[in-house]
Design an enzyme around this catalytic site. Sequence first.
Site: not given
Ligand code: SAH
Length: 217
Positions: A66
């Site tokens: 993000s």
């Molecule tokens: N907080 C992260 C941002 C990640 S982007 C950071 O600091 O980098 C969003 C993430 O959510 C992705 O890695 C994706 O695989 C995960 N995601 C999407 N749906 C999900 C679910 N149902 N359970 C767990 N993770 C999920």
Amino acid sequence: MPFEDNYRQKGLRRALVKLLIEKGISNAAVLEAINTVPRHIFLDKVFLEHAYQDKAFPIGDGQTISQPYTVALQSQLLNPQKGDKVLEIGTGSGYQASVLAEMGVRLYTIEQSKYHYGKAKAYFRYFKYQNIYSFLGDGSKGLAFKAPFDKIIVTAGAPIIPKDLIDQLAVGGVLVIPVGNKEKQEMIRLRKVDDKKITKENFGNCAFVPLVGHNGW
Ligand code: SAH
């Protein structure tokens, strides 16, 4: 995973903190955590120049780390206090988790992608975070066996606010979640006032990768 955190990277981080203040982030603990966590190590070496720009960035497997402003805003809306039990859904790179861990919470984080789960776990181990507990699975259902949580943060865009997450909030607890369609969402902060009453506030537009799974897309 040896990495360098030299005066240049520290300087870039200070400049980023200044920019976040200009953009309206005022929570001192959030700003301090962002000043501390070396965001550049969560990106490939070749992208050092990009690490401290206020931009989201691809981290492989179709996912993104993000934008720093978004991490700061969600952290500020969550307003975690030392010792809070916090659940993050979407570990991704592990950057947001590290920022929250620096703020002294007990951080439970769940990721559905095995690739990101493994990679983030290696970072947490390398940095010797004792207060991060990471899980592989579908976080759209929360993490029932560790509930209740004082705070829950969702870092992927959800189609609805999953009831499971509201159920897993402690009374007085706060949930920060982007809700909308696959391309665009609104940042919602929900407060569980008591077992029957919740309040919702809207903090404007944002764009996250989709939340998948049972309560996702
Ligand atoms: N907080 C992260 C941002 C990640 S982007 C950071 O600091 O980098 C969003 C993430 O959510 C992705 O890695 C994706 O695989 C995960 N995601 C999407 N749906 C999900 C679910 N149902 N359970 C767990 N993770 C999920």
